[in-house]
Motif scaffolding. Structure first.
Motif, short mmCIF file in Angstrom:
data_model
loop_
_atom_site.label_atom_id
_atom_site.label_comp_id
_atom_site.label_asym_id
_atom_site.label_seq_id
_atom_site.Cartn_x
_atom_site.Cartn_y
_atom_site.Cartn_z
N ARG A 162 14.16 8.78 10.47
CA ARG A 162 15.10 7.77 10.00
C ARG A 162 16.49 8.11 10.55
O ARG A 162 17.03 9.18 10.26
CB ARG A 162 15.14 7.69 8.48
N LEU A 163 17.02 7.17 11.35
CA LEU A 163 18.37 7.33 11.90
C LEU A 163 19.38 6.77 10.92
O LEU A 163 19.26 5.62 10.49
CB LEU A 163 18.48 6.61 13.25
N THR A 164 20.37 7.56 10.56
CA THR A 164 21.37 7.13 9.58
C THR A 164 22.74 6.88 10.20
O THR A 164 23.60 6.30 9.56
CB THR A 164 21.49 8.19 8.47
N GLY B 60 20.28 11.72 11.90
CA GLY B 60 19.01 11.30 11.33
C GLY B 60 18.23 12.49 10.82
O GLY B 60 18.69 13.64 10.85
N LYS B 61 17.02 12.20 10.35
CA LYS B 61 16.19 13.25 9.75
C LYS B 61 14.72 12.86 9.88
O LYS B 61 14.36 11.67 9.80
CB LYS B 61 16.56 13.45 8.29
N VAL B 62 13.88 13.87 10.10
CA VAL B 62 12.42 13.65 10.13
C VAL B 62 11.93 13.46 8.70
O VAL B 62 12.21 14.29 7.82
CB VAL B 62 11.70 14.84 10.80
N GLU B 63 11.21 12.38 8.46
CA GLU B 63 10.70 12.10 7.11
C GLU B 63 9.25 12.53 6.94
O GLU B 63 8.83 12.94 5.87
CB GLU B 63 10.85 10.61 6.80
N THR C 155 17.62 3.19 10.33
CA THR C 155 16.57 2.62 11.19
C THR C 155 15.48 3.66 11.37
O THR C 155 15.76 4.83 11.66
CB THR C 155 17.16 2.23 12.55
N GLN C 156 14.23 3.22 11.21
CA GLN C 156 13.11 4.13 11.33
C GLN C 156 12.53 4.04 12.74
O GLN C 156 12.26 2.95 13.25
CB GLN C 156 12.02 3.82 10.30
N ILE C 157 12.37 5.17 13.39
CA ILE C 157 11.76 5.24 14.72
C ILE C 157 10.66 6.30 14.67
O ILE C 157 10.55 7.06 13.71
CB ILE C 157 12.80 5.59 15.81
N LEU D 188 11.70 1.51 19.45
CA LEU D 188 11.47 2.25 18.20
C LEU D 188 10.47 3.40 18.37
O LEU D 188 10.20 4.12 17.41
CB LEU D 188 10.97 1.30 17.10
N GLN D 189 9.90 3.56 19.56
CA GLN D 189 8.96 4.66 19.80
C GLN D 189 9.39 5.41 21.05
O GLN D 189 9.70 4.79 22.08
CB GLN D 189 7.53 4.15 19.95
#
Length: 766
Positions: free
Chosen positions: A565-567, A546-549, A520-522, A617-618
């Protein structure tokens, strides 16, 4: 007797008419003598180096075409000074006012040279002497010049000074051309005061003086200029006269047609050729790679257009570099500023492809990328060892990718979309903290729409092997990426918005699987992006979730927006109430925490929301870790003190030097005269606190000294000495009172009483 009359006698006279003739002759002689005296010429002595071409009684003194004197005699110099020959001239009295020390005399005779023929009239009339009036005291003796003096500056017209590195084939009277029309001539030339340049004096006719402007450029138009290469040859000459006798030409650049009139007192530079005059601006560049460069032939190119030439090049003393002097087209003057870049282009063949192919035909050349117009001007530069990344102003999309390792990617490696080349790698370097590789990537204008915030990039270099009992799968993006390395990308959501930033940032994943992993992208807003970059981890209780993209400045430039992106646990984290904060190393005399981030880098910690929150999401990151005491169990108390001292959240609350709680917060009291310190006692130790308990500030040390009892130093613990702390004691059983109630307020004393330290009640812990 006769009739004849008698003679009469008169006295005899001594005067006779015959004497009239001598008297008349005397008067005529006197008149002739006076006339001869009054009309007699002035005797002038001229000293010549040689008497060649001078004849007594024949050689005349001419001034403006009129005979005003004649040589009456000529003799060798008898003064013993070896001055040559002495010619005595008789000069008309009307010229007496011109016979002054500054007057110049010279002999005019036929002269044939490459510059032309002068004194041609003397072939008929014979040699003659002429002069140029001067100032000074009256004089009758002069030393003749060996040749005609230069034209004076008082002659109507424009008189200029040109400075050249060398004279070339120029001479006196060499023509000066404008558009191949002679408009002036060379007056004279001399070595400059610095003895490194030649000063050429020129004269422009009055009707052409307005053609010379402030930005006019002069060049030596002597002889023939030939420039030849594989594409052909170019021949240039100003005129036949300039081929034979030498000459100068001038013109004003098209973009300087509005140039103001020139100041005759300011010298002009005389360029060696037309091409040098067109280039004009002198630039010095220090080169570390100068193989194949030739003085006068190597061009300076900008996007395939020649904008200058390598004029001179000298190898430095260390033999590892060279200093090149370039001449650059004046049109580029506004762009020769700080930030301009130069580099040498030569053919290069590598696995990434062939570059500099055009240098095989025209030879190695120097390329230039102008700086930003308006920056401070510069004329000295240090050349790059290789071509710089593509200019950010070039059409297309410019990206920055962050990767843990470079792999086999190099400058020029392709960027592929569905195995179609849509861009290339422009540069790579280590990040500021040397923990990642930063790659500059350019996407061609036709493919810009393929990239948005959902795009994922991965390293497509080499081959991927997958094996099992069913067989082995070998996969490669393309033959070019197999050999030279490359990058591929996909855009899972074509409808996702595109970033409005000029340079977007993305993470470069190791392979396609990791790039396209689900999640999920936040978006998280942070006040400062220092230490954050694509690839920064999101952690919860030490585990990666997750990781900063990518990250970019917000539109108002007040914060940084992170695309994350939360994994793992995305459903629980992407909810209202979840809190994020940046974990940074802390090191001080009182505290050391998160030291692992000095090695692994900063990361974001998350505290997931409680069950039941709405999806979100924000988020906006906190400035620091949140106060988690609201969720912790225990006895909450309030301590009232006149000042905070060194107490802060996290310091220990101890009982008999055993930690039983901690400070969770502090604030000013309602009337602002007290500080209220909130503490939390662990549930197991809650029975220790009774209504009669006494709390005191255990920070620092206590010293008790006396003359006979000595010095006594007291501190609660080493931890309390450094960080500060709170301690408490409870009275013995009959005096302890009832159990403390949640929220009960106690006074915080500065130091304990001796009796408190003797208390030792027996309290059973649960």
């Amino acid at each position: 007797m006769t009739d004849l009359p008698m003679a009469k006698t008169r006295p005899a006279s001594n005067w006779s008419a015959i004497w009239v003739l001598p008297l008349i002759a005397l008067l005529i002689g006197g008149w002739l003598a006076w006339r001869a005296y009054s009309e007699a010429g002035i005797q002038v002595e001229l000293i010549f180096v040689s008497g060649e071409g001078i004849q007594a009684g024949k050689t005349e003194l001419m001034y403006k075409g009129m005979a005003v004197g004649k040589v009456v005699s000529i003799s060798l110099d008898q003064t013993g000074k070896n001055r040559g020959v002495v010619a005595q001239l008789e000069v008309n009295k009307d010229l007496e006012q011109y016979l002054r020390k500054g007057t110049s005399f010279w002999l005019v005779k036929p002269n044939v040279s490459l510059a032309g023929i002068s004194g041609l009239e003397t072939l008929v009339s014979g040699n003659y002497i002429t002069f140029n009036p001067g100032d000074g005291e009256a004089s009758r003796t002069f030393t003749a010049l060996t040749q005609e003096p230069p034209m004076g500056d008082d002659v109507p017209g424009l008189h200029l000074t040109l400075k050249a590195d060398r004279l070339g084939s120029l001479n006196r009277d060499s023509p000066v051309f404008y558009k191949q029309i002679q408009v002036g001539r060379v007056k004279s030339y001399t070595l400059g005061d610095d003895e490194s340049t030649v000063e050429v004096k020129v004269f422009i006719e009055p009707e052409y003086a307005s053609l010379v402007r402030k930005h006019t450029r002069f060049w030596n138009a002597s002889g023939i200029s030939i420039d030849a290469d594989l594409s052909g040859f170019k021949l240039r000459s100003e005129s036949l006269a300039s081929i034979v006798a030498g000459g100068i030409a001038f013109a004003t650049p098209e973009h300087r047609k509005d140039s103001p009139p020139t100041d005759p007192s300011l010298p002009f530079r005389l360029y060696e050729s037309y091409d040098a005059a067109q280039a004009g601006i002198k630039v010095v560049v220090k080169l570390t790679d100068f193989d194949g460069l030739q003085e006068g032939r190597t061009p300076v190119m900008y996007k395939g257009i020649e904008v200058g030439t390598l004029k001179t090049m000298k190898i430095d003393r260390d033999l590892a570099s060279a200093t090149a002097e370039l001449t650059i087209n004046p049109l580029a003057e506004d762009y020769l500023v700080e930030g301009s870049e130069f580099w040498v282009v030569k053919p290069s063949i590598s696995l990434a492809g062939i570059t500099g192919l055009e240098a095989l035909v025209k030879g190695n050349y120097i390329a230039v990328r102008p700086g930003e117009k308006g920056s401070p001007p510069a004329r000295s530069f240090v050349a790059r060892s290789k071509a710089p990344p593509l200019d950010l102003g070039a059409p297309g999309l410019h990206l920055v990718l962050f990767s843990d390792q470079l792999g086999s990617i190099e400058v020029g490696s392709p960027v592929l979309y569905r195995q179609i080349k849509v861009g290339s790698v422009q540069s790579y370097q280590l990040s500021r903290d040397n923990s990642q590789v930063v790659l500059g990537v350019h996407i061609e204008p036709d493919y810009v729409h393929l990239v948005n915030t959902s795009t994922r990039f991965w390293n497509a270099s080499g081959i991927t092997l997958k094996g099992g009992l069913s067989g082995v799968e070998v996969k490669s993006e393309s033959l070019q990426t197999l050999l030279a390395g490359g990058i591929a990308f996909e855009t899972p959501n074509p409808e996702a918005p595109a970033s409005g930033r000029q340079v977007q940032r993305f993470a470069l994943h190791a392979d396609r699987n990791s790039a396209l992993q689900p999640g999920t992208q936040i978006r998280i807003r942070v006040n400062d992006g220092d230490g954050l970059q694509p690839g920064t981890l999101i952690r919860y209780k030490g585990l990666e979730v997750g990781k900063v993209e990518s990250l970019a400045l917000t539109d108002d430039l007040q914060a940084v927006m992170l695309d994350v992106r939360l994994t793992q646990a995305a459903g629980q984290i992407a909810r209202e109430g979840s809190r994020f904060w940046v974990v940074k190393p802390e090191l001080s005399l009182t505290r050391a925490a998160n030291l692992g981030t000095l090695v692994s880098g900063q990361y974001l910690e998350v505290l997931p929301a409680l069950q039941g929150g709405a999806q979100r999401l924000q988020f906006t990151a906190l400035d620091g870790p949140p106060n988690q005491a609201v969720r912790e169990q225990g006895l909450r108390l309030v301590l009232s003190a006149p000042r905070r001292g060194s107490i802060k959240p996290g310091v220990v609350v101890s009982y008999r030097e055993v930690p039983v709680g901690k400070v969770v917060d502090f604030e000013l009291g309602p009337t602002s005269d007290r500080v209220l310190i909130h503490v939390l006692i662990e549930p197991r130790y809650a029975p220790l606190v009774r209504s009669g308990s006494r709390f005191w500030n255990a920070s620092g040390i206590g010293v008790d000294a006396g003359l006979f009892k000595g010095v006594k130093v007291r501190t609660e613990s080493l931890e309390a000495l450094i960080e500060g702390g709170i301690a408490f004691a409870t009275p013995n059983n009959p005096e302890m009172g009832g159990p403390a109630q949640p929220g009960q307020t106690f006074a915080l004393f500065d130091e304990p009483q001796d009796a408190w330290m003797q208390w030792a009640p027996k309290i059973v812990l649960e």
